[in-house]
Motif scaffolding. Structure first.
Motif, PDB file in Angstrom:
ATOM      1  N   LYS A 459       0.807  -1.058   0.063  1.00 56.36           N
ATOM      2  CA  LYS A 459      -0.015  -0.059  -0.035  1.00 56.36           C
ATOM      3  C   LYS A 459       0.915   1.225  -0.109  1.00 56.36           C
ATOM      4  CE  LYS A 459      -3.491  -2.251   2.682  1.00 56.36           C
ATOM      5  NZ  LYS A 459      -4.165  -2.635   3.863  1.00 56.36           N
ATOM      6  N   PRO A 460       0.498   2.377  -0.959  1.00 58.03           N
ATOM      7  CA  PRO A 460       1.280   3.459  -0.941  1.00 58.03           C
ATOM      8  C   PRO A 460       1.136   4.164   0.574  1.00 58.03           C
ATOM      9  CG  PRO A 460      -0.507   3.782  -2.320  1.00 58.03           C
ATOM     10  CD  PRO A 460      -0.451   2.254  -1.853  1.00 58.03           C
ATOM     11  N   VAL A 461       2.374   4.807   0.845  1.00 50.99           N
ATOM     12  CA  VAL A 461       2.307   5.625   2.115  1.00 50.99           C
ATOM     13  C   VAL A 461       1.682   6.879   2.060  1.00 50.99           C
ATOM     14  CG1 VAL A 461       3.675   6.701   3.894  1.00 50.99           C
ATOM     15  CG2 VAL A 461       4.295   4.392   2.769  1.00 50.99           C
ATOM     16  N   ARG A 462       0.642   7.213   2.706  1.00 51.21           N
ATOM     17  CA  ARG A 462       0.020   8.682   2.650  1.00 51.21           C
ATOM     18  C   ARG A 462       0.993   9.682   3.363  1.00 51.21           C
ATOM     19  NH1 ARG A 462      -5.280  11.227   5.262  1.00 51.21           N
ATOM     20  NH2 ARG A 462      -5.249  13.012   3.920  1.00 51.21           N
ATOM     21  N   THR A 463       1.226  10.822   2.476  1.00 50.18           N
ATOM     22  CA  THR A 463       2.196  12.005   2.945  1.00 50.18           C
ATOM     23  C   THR A 463       1.271  13.064   3.436  1.00 50.18           C
ATOM     24  OG1 THR A 463       4.077  10.802   2.135  1.00 50.18           O
ATOM     25  CG2 THR A 463       4.301  13.281   2.641  1.00 50.18           C
ATOM     26  N   CYS A 596       2.923   9.262   6.649  1.00 50.05           N
ATOM     27  CA  CYS A 596       4.218  10.034   6.839  1.00 50.05           C
ATOM     28  C   CYS A 596       3.746  11.415   7.140  1.00 50.05           C
ATOM     29  CB  CYS A 596       5.213   9.965   5.564  1.00 50.05           C
ATOM     30  SG  CYS A 596       6.681  11.015   5.763  1.00 50.05           S
ATOM     31  N   VAL A 597       4.003  11.956   8.371  1.00 44.22           N
ATOM     32  CA  VAL A 597       3.572  13.221   8.669  1.00 44.22           C
ATOM     33  C   VAL A 597       4.960  14.189   8.519  1.00 44.22           C
ATOM     34  CG1 VAL A 597       2.683  14.673  10.308  1.00 44.22           C
ATOM     35  CG2 VAL A 597       1.886  12.531  10.059  1.00 44.22           C
ATOM     36  N   LEU A 598       5.051  15.176   7.728  1.00 49.77           N
ATOM     37  CA  LEU A 598       5.953  16.380   7.489  1.00 49.77           C
ATOM     38  C   LEU A 598       5.573  17.512   8.740  1.00 49.77           C
ATOM     39  CD1 LEU A 598       6.399  16.287   3.819  1.00 49.77           C
ATOM     40  CD2 LEU A 598       7.511  14.791   5.394  1.00 49.77           C
ATOM     41  N   LEU A 599       6.192  17.622   9.807  1.00 50.86           N
ATOM     42  CA  LEU A 599       5.987  18.530  10.802  1.00 50.86           C
ATOM     43  C   LEU A 599       6.603  19.772  10.520  1.00 50.86           C
ATOM     44  CD1 LEU A 599       3.890  18.781  13.065  1.00 50.86           C
ATOM     45  CD2 LEU A 599       5.612  17.957  14.510  1.00 50.86           C
ATOM     46  N   LEU A 600       6.184  20.908  10.037  1.00 45.44           N
ATOM     47  CA  LEU A 600       7.046  22.042   9.674  1.00 45.44           C
ATOM     48  C   LEU A 600       7.450  22.775  10.582  1.00 45.44           C
ATOM     49  CD1 LEU A 600       4.793  23.416   6.700  1.00 45.44           C
ATOM     50  CD2 LEU A 600       6.749  21.807   6.664  1.00 45.44           C
ATOM     51  N   PRO A 606       8.552  29.936   0.795  1.00 47.71           N
ATOM     52  CA  PRO A 606       7.604  29.395  -0.197  1.00 47.71           C
ATOM     53  C   PRO A 606       8.396  28.327  -0.937  1.00 47.71           C
ATOM     54  CG  PRO A 606       7.599  31.768  -0.062  1.00 47.71           C
ATOM     55  CD  PRO A 606       8.701  31.423   0.886  1.00 47.71           C
ATOM     56  N   GLU A 607       9.719  28.445  -1.140  1.00 51.89           N
ATOM     57  CA  GLU A 607      10.373  27.386  -2.047  1.00 51.89           C
ATOM     58  C   GLU A 607      10.284  26.076  -1.450  1.00 51.89           C
ATOM     59  OE1 GLU A 607      11.543  30.263  -1.287  1.00 51.89           O
ATOM     60  OE2 GLU A 607      11.199  31.513  -3.235  1.00 51.89           O
ATOM     61  N   ALA A 608      10.680  26.214  -0.196  1.00 49.56           N
ATOM     62  CA  ALA A 608      10.677  24.717   0.619  1.00 49.56           C
ATOM     63  C   ALA A 608       9.476  24.242   0.540  1.00 49.56           C
ATOM     64  CB  ALA A 608      11.328  25.183   2.100  1.00 49.56           C
ATOM     65  N   ARG A 609       8.208  25.004   1.155  1.00 46.18           N
ATOM     66  CA  ARG A 609       7.158  24.491   0.978  1.00 46.18           C
ATOM     67  C   ARG A 609       6.659  23.959  -0.261  1.00 46.18           C
ATOM     68  NH1 ARG A 609       2.995  25.416   4.743  1.00 46.18           N
ATOM     69  NH2 ARG A 609       4.014  27.000   5.897  1.00 46.18           N
ATOM     70  N   LYS A 610       6.942  24.350  -1.408  1.00 43.51           N
ATOM     71  CA  LYS A 610       6.653  24.041  -2.673  1.00 43.51           C
ATOM     72  C   LYS A 610       7.451  22.691  -2.622  1.00 43.51           C
ATOM     73  CE  LYS A 610       6.653  25.362  -7.655  1.00 43.51           C
ATOM     74  NZ  LYS A 610       7.197  26.241  -8.507  1.00 43.51           N
ATOM     75  N   ARG A 611       8.413  22.601  -2.439  1.00 42.22           N
ATOM     76  CA  ARG A 611       9.207  21.244  -2.775  1.00 42.22           C
ATOM     77  C   ARG A 611       8.764  20.221  -1.710  1.00 42.22           C
ATOM     78  NH1 ARG A 611      14.079  19.690   0.261  1.00 42.22           N
ATOM     79  NH2 ARG A 611      13.841  21.274   1.406  1.00 42.22           N
ATOM     80  N   LEU A 612       8.246  20.363  -0.868  1.00 42.94           N
ATOM     81  CA  LEU A 612       7.588  19.569   0.211  1.00 42.94           C
ATOM     82  C   LEU A 612       6.360  19.095  -0.380  1.00 42.94           C
ATOM     83  CD1 LEU A 612       8.682  20.838   3.726  1.00 42.94           C
ATOM     84  CD2 LEU A 612       9.624  18.857   2.578  1.00 42.94           C
ATOM     85  N   GLU A 613       5.639  20.129  -0.735  1.00 44.68           N
ATOM     86  CA  GLU A 613       4.140  19.662  -1.541  1.00 44.68           C
ATOM     87  C   GLU A 613       4.457  18.711  -2.790  1.00 44.68           C
ATOM     88  OE1 GLU A 613       2.805  23.354  -2.511  1.00 44.68           O
ATOM     89  OE2 GLU A 613       2.011  23.845  -0.413  1.00 44.68           O
ATOM     90  N   PHE A 614       5.672  18.780  -3.309  1.00 40.24           N
ATOM     91  CA  PHE A 614       5.953  17.991  -4.616  1.00 40.24           C
ATOM     92  C   PHE A 614       6.013  16.601  -4.050  1.00 40.24           C
ATOM     93  CE2 PHE A 614       9.166  15.526  -6.730  1.00 40.24           C
ATOM     94  CZ  PHE A 614       8.648  15.387  -8.031  1.00 40.24           C
ATOM     95  N   PHE A 615       6.901  16.492  -2.849  1.00 37.83           N
ATOM     96  CA  PHE A 615       7.298  15.175  -2.172  1.00 37.83           C
ATOM     97  C   PHE A 615       6.002  14.456  -1.571  1.00 37.83           C
ATOM     98  CE2 PHE A 615       8.091  12.950   1.824  1.00 37.83           C
ATOM     99  CZ  PHE A 615       8.913  12.018   1.308  1.00 37.83           C
ATOM    100  N   ALA A 616       4.997  15.366  -1.181  1.00 41.07           N
ATOM    101  CA  ALA A 616       3.782  14.646  -0.504  1.00 41.07           C
ATOM    102  C   ALA A 616       2.949  14.088  -1.588  1.00 41.07           C
ATOM    103  CB  ALA A 616       3.258  15.703   0.261  1.00 41.07           C
ATOM    104  N   ALA A 617       2.921  14.690  -2.754  1.00 50.69           N
ATOM    105  CA  ALA A 617       2.129  14.295  -3.754  1.00 50.69           C
ATOM    106  C   ALA A 617       2.594  13.157  -4.695  1.00 50.69           C
ATOM    107  CB  ALA A 617       1.984  15.247  -4.781  1.00 50.69           C
ATOM    108  N   THR A 618       3.841  12.540  -4.364  1.00 50.56           N
ATOM    109  CA  THR A 618       4.148  11.417  -5.117  1.00 50.56           C
ATOM    110  C   THR A 618       4.669  10.401  -4.236  1.00 50.56           C
ATOM    111  OG1 THR A 618       5.493  10.534  -7.002  1.00 50.56           O
ATOM    112  CG2 THR A 618       6.160  12.308  -5.790  1.00 50.56           C
ATOM    113  N   ASN A 619       4.750   8.874  -4.699  1.00 49.47           N
ATOM    114  CA  ASN A 619       5.537   8.117  -3.982  1.00 49.47           C
ATOM    115  C   ASN A 619       6.487   7.244  -4.797  1.00 49.47           C
ATOM    116  OD1 ASN A 619       4.454   7.074  -1.182  1.00 49.47           O
ATOM    117  ND2 ASN A 619       2.719   7.615  -2.160  1.00 49.47           N
TER     118      ASN A 619
END
Length: 696
Positions: A459-463, A596-600, A606-619
């Motif tokens: 099962k894919p991990v939900r981030t 997986c919970v990314l606790l900011l 804004p650049e770091a947040r965009k990078r983390l959003e990319f990570f959360a959107a794909t496994n």
């Protein structure tokens, strides 16, 4: 006077012993060293701004005008020596000031026409604008060097500033003889000769129409100009030559030839706990084909976390063992070695081949017993840590070395294991997805097998990304997960520059969280702990005696805990994407739905947040790897330095992928034509790369 590429800089007019010594301190010994010291950016100083149109402060401008007046004085408050001038053109005049540069007053006379480039500032008096400490050059008949053109900007080398380095590069290019190279002869259209590439990288010319000039300017900024690409190709050809020589040397060595019969196929069917995926079948076929050849296999098995690399490696080990040889399986940690030992013992139980383990924490008598079994030369698979590399461990019939989590070992360690046999096969594995262009360079001497699909049922991990105010809800979720049999990793970043402070913060945070979770058994692991203590806590977590494990990234490569269903990562903005993906791979290994919970942290850009959003959107590990590689570069991505790979001056693994692959093709073609030595003599490489090429 003509210079060769190997001419020492002291032979250049105007470079005395003291200046040559300064240059040597920064790695510049020869003419070629200076040519490879490339500009890191460019400034367009070719279009002067009319002085009368200067109305806005804090902008960099180029102006051309005539000196009306020059004066010197000392500022009373800060003991500064000031040179002040007034420069005018047909539209107006502007004051210019230089601080502590008395030679300027001796060089400038009223009536002198100047090019100036600097920043316009508000005058201290508050009245009007002035140019502050601009670069300047007298307008003469000869082509300008520092102004009136696209100007290269170099990183300062101690006392050696950009103006000096620019002049040095220009004087060398006027005198040096860079003849046509072998690579120049075989280049496809679009690549200039090497001599032109060096000349235009240092001193570009925006020729042609406005559109062409704009395009070249953009290419210079991105380092994708034809001149940058030609120099990148030269460097990549040097790397390709290293890899091709390594490959050619390996192909001259006889290796154990392994056979596959119906007996091995029956054992393989008995070993497999589940059907292989199509990717696993493809990888097994590629590896077995290599094992049947009379030359040593050198193959990378690359697959995302959970893609089934261990099963593929076990089937490869079976083929080698069944042919009468031994196998050494190297793991980076004792916990991982014990995990592999347990897994491989279970897989090999239907076969007659023993599986052994050898780690540093074992009792001396246990180690001696394993060494004695190996010394007899009987087919056996031994799993171990660096203990396998000790001189007391002998493999009379080593048929294959397997290296897991390859990026955790240096090249010398890999070689030390291989040298324990006559010419064993080599299988290296990594769970870090690597972009194709980087794999071609890091593992260019290896063939690559890729596991690009997960076994059915995973099962894919939900981030998810959460702010700090979500902590109470997160703690409630942890209590529910633990109550239902789940386990939790809670990872903290360690800042290398202040590791002691980071660990102090980790312990303080851990104590606070334990107070919030008093009913849940917790443990802690970090890199400063003794290995035995760290392994003890990890085993307790695997056994369920510890339900929440507070950790640094030491758990990035660790024990397989199917019950682990939640990964909390503090301050994820401090991690690279590939590392986040490795950490996320610690969960989702069992039947439980995993998160997986990314606790900011605070003030996330804004650049770091965009990078983390990319990570959360794909496994997809390969998509994550490509993005991480694009953002951080290969050095950060893989710890490139431990590989002994050079730092390139022009080439970029990400920007110049086309040149990397072209260099590999050209070098292979020249090798096949018997022109290896001609190529080796003809390449012009930076010193760090040239030293990488071993003698023929």
């Amino acid at each position: 006077m003509s210079l060769s590429l190997t001419s020492e800089l002291v032979s250049l007019p105007g470079i005395g012993p003291a200046r040559a010594r300064q240059l040597r301190q920064h790695g510049l010994f020869t003419v070629a060293d200076v040519l490879w010291y490339l500009p890191y950016r460019y400034e367009d100083r070719s279009n002067p701004t009319p002085i009368g149109s200067l109305t806005v402060p804090d902008v960099a401008v180029t102006v051309v005008g005539e000196v009306c007046d020059v004066r010197e004085r000392r500022a009373r408050t800060r003991n500064l020596h000031l040179v002040e001038a007034l420069v005018q053109d047909h539209t107006g005049a502007i004051p210019v000031v230089w601080f502590n540069q008395p030679y300027v007053a001796k060089s400038l006379k009223p009536g002198t026409r100047l090019w100036l480039y600097g920043t316009v500032r508000l005058a201290k008096s508050g009245w009007g604008l002035q140019l502050v400490s601009p670069e300047w050059e007298v307008e003469e008949d000869k082509e300008p060097l520092h102004l009136g053109r696209v100007v290269p900007v170099y990183r300062r080398l101690g006392p050696l500033g950009g103006r000096f380095l620019r002049s040095l590069a220009a004087r060398i290019l006027q005198r040096v003889d860079i003849g046509p190279s072998l690579l120049d002869e075989v280049l496809p259209p679009g690549y200039p000769p090497l001599a032109q590439a060096f000349a235009r990288v240092h001193f570009p010319e925006l020729t042609g129409g406005q559109d062409e000039a704009t395009r070249l300017w953009q290419e210079l900024a991105r380092r994708t100009s034809p001149f940058h690409r030609r120099l990148a190709l030269e460097e990549f050809a040097g790397l390709a030559l290293v890899l091709e020589k390594t490959r050619a040397a390996r192909e001259r060595i006889p290796a154990p030839v392994c056979q596959v019969s119906d007996r091995e196929r029956a054992w393989a069917r008995a070993m497999l706990p589940f059907p292989l995926t199509a990717a696993q079948k493809r990888a097994v076929a590629e590896i077995v084909a290599d094992l049947q050849k009379p030359t040593p296999m050198a193959r990378l098995l690359q697959g995302d976390v959970g893609s089934g690399k261990t099963v593929v490696a076990a089937l490869a080990c079976l083929v080698v063992l069944a042919s009468g040889y031994q196998v050494a399986f190297l793991a980076p940690t004792e916990v991982l070695a014990q995990q592999h030992f347990a897994t491989l013992s279970r897989l090999f139980s239907p076969t007659p081949f023993p599986v052994l383990v050898l780690t540093g924490s074992m009792f001396a008598a246990e180690k001696a017993e394993v060494r004695e079994v190996l010394a007899q030369g009987q087919p056996a698979l031994v799993v171990g840590t660096h203990a396998l590399l000790e001189e007391t461990v002998a493999f009379p019939r080593l048929g294959m070395a397997v290296v897991d989590e390859q990026h955790r070992f240096g090249t010398s360690q890999r070689q030390k294991l291989v040298e324990k046999g006559a010419s064993p096969h080599l299988l290296v594995m990594t769970a870090t997805p690597i972009p194709r262009s980087l794999a071609l360079s890091l593992y260019g001497d290896l063939e690559v097998s890729v596991l690009d699909e997960l076994p059915p049922g995973r099962k894919p991990v939900r981030t998810v990304i959460r702010e700090r105010d979500a902590l109470p809800r997160l703690l409630d979720f942890i209590r529910r997960e633990v109550a239902e049999g789940g386990r939790v990793y809670w990872v903290f970043p360690v800042i290398e520059e202040s590791e002691a402070l980071s660990l102090k913060a980790l312990k303080a945070h851990e104590r606070a969280l334990k107070r919030l979770l008093p009913e849940i058994p917790c443990g802690t692991v970090h890199g400063r702990m003794a290995a035995a203590d760290r392994d003890r806590v990890m085993r307790a977590f695997a056994a369920g005696e510890v339900s929440v494990l507070f950790a640094t990234t030491v758990i990035e490569v660790g024990v397989d805990v199917p019950e682990a269903s939640l990964m909390v990562i503090e301050n994820p903005e401090r991690f690279g994407l590939a590392q986040l993906h490795q950490l996320r791979g610690r969960v989702g290994r069992g039947r439980r739905r995993s998160f997986c919970v990314l606790l900011l942290g605070e003030n996330v850009s804004p650049e770091a947040r965009k990078r983390l959003e990319f990570f959360a959107a794909t496994n997809d590990g390969f998509a994550v790897a490509e993005e991480d590689f694009r953002l951080r570069g290969p050095g950060e991505f893989t710890g490139l330095r431990q590989w002994g790979r050079p730092e390139f001056r022009a080439a970029s693994f990400f920007v110049h992928q086309q040149e990397l692959e072209l260099a590999r093709r050209l070098v292979r073609t020249l090798f096949s034509q018997g022109r290896q030595q001609e190529l080796e003599r003809g390449l012009l490489l930076p010193p760090s790369l040239g030293q990488e090429i071993p003698p023929a």
